[in-house]
Enzyme design. Sequence first.
Site, PDB file in Angstrom:
ATOM      1  N   SER A 165      -3.993  -3.158  -1.211  1.00 54.01           N
ATOM      2  CA  SER A 165      -4.292  -2.550  -2.516  1.00 54.01           C
ATOM      3  C   SER A 165      -3.144  -1.710  -3.060  1.00 54.01           C
ATOM      4  O   SER A 165      -3.183  -1.281  -4.218  1.00 54.01           O
ATOM      5  CB  SER A 165      -5.550  -1.686  -2.415  1.00 54.01           C
ATOM      6  OG  SER A 165      -5.358  -0.621  -1.497  1.00 54.01           O
ATOM      7  N   LYS A 216       1.359   3.746  16.576  1.00 56.33           N
ATOM      8  CA  LYS A 216       2.331   2.675  16.367  1.00 56.33           C
ATOM      9  C   LYS A 216       2.996   2.242  17.678  1.00 56.33           C
ATOM     10  O   LYS A 216       3.325   1.056  17.847  1.00 56.33           O
ATOM     11  CB  LYS A 216       3.383   3.109  15.339  1.00 56.33           C
ATOM     12  CG  LYS A 216       2.829   3.269  13.932  1.00 56.33           C
ATOM     13  CD  LYS A 216       2.160   1.987  13.429  1.00 56.33           C
ATOM     14  CE  LYS A 216       1.692   2.095  11.989  1.00 56.33           C
ATOM     15  NZ  LYS A 216       1.054   0.836  11.514  1.00 56.33           N
TER      16      LYS A 216
END
Length: 271
Positions: A11, A149
């Site tokens: 988005s 991560k």
Amino acid sequence: MKKVIAITGASSGMGKVTAEKLIKEGHIVYTLARRIDQMQDLATMGGKPLQMDVTKEQDIERVVNTIVENEGRIDVLWNNAGYGLYGSVEDVSLEEARKQMEVNLFGLAAITQKVTPIMRKAGKGLIINTSSVGGKVYFPMGAWYHASKHAVEGLSDCLRLELKPFGIDVVILEPAFIATEFGQVLLNNFEKISRDSAYTEMMDAIIEGTKKSESTNSSPMVIADTVSKIINSKNPKTRYSAGKMAKPLIFLRGLVSDKLFDKMVNILSTA
């Protein structure tokens, strides 16, 4: 060759810019995000927006089933959804930390579990997992983001070995400083932390450094070009780093000692 591509976190930022590029290249692109209202322009371009929260299994199952019903296959899954949680380990609540892991790690794993059997039966496929240069290096106040991560890196390496016999490639994408909403999210996180924090001085220095560096961050098109290159490659590499300071930071991390790298990171994060 036209491919069926599913992109999470589409988005805004890297996901949206890349989706635009892939749609223009003629691929069938399903853009997935919580904020479906921000993807209507992609629909106008020919994309296929679907509302999906990566932390909700029912959302994932509905979306994957819809894509397979419509197209009969999923050729590429780009696990791009994620955000950065910033603040000291002492200040950030474990509730917020768990949410970070739920989105950045477990959400990635959840949709991968749903898509992998489809690719395995087809005998081919490509999974791109967005890690970060922060999956290799670290900065103060980013412990939970970096932890998520680093975990994506480890999960992806194991997944690559598991899926190789089935003809499925797993690629790790490691962006560095990209001009997206990431910096603003960092600043918003800091605003939630009490000004009585023992780490206020360090936070203020990082805030100033972040504001100064935003104007020189790389365009998201750097990531769009990289993802396009991965998708169109017959034999993609296992890792791609892209964006301002990406390759130098990773190179230096492997070259210098921890203590020297600590000093360099402190300078970079407040410069």
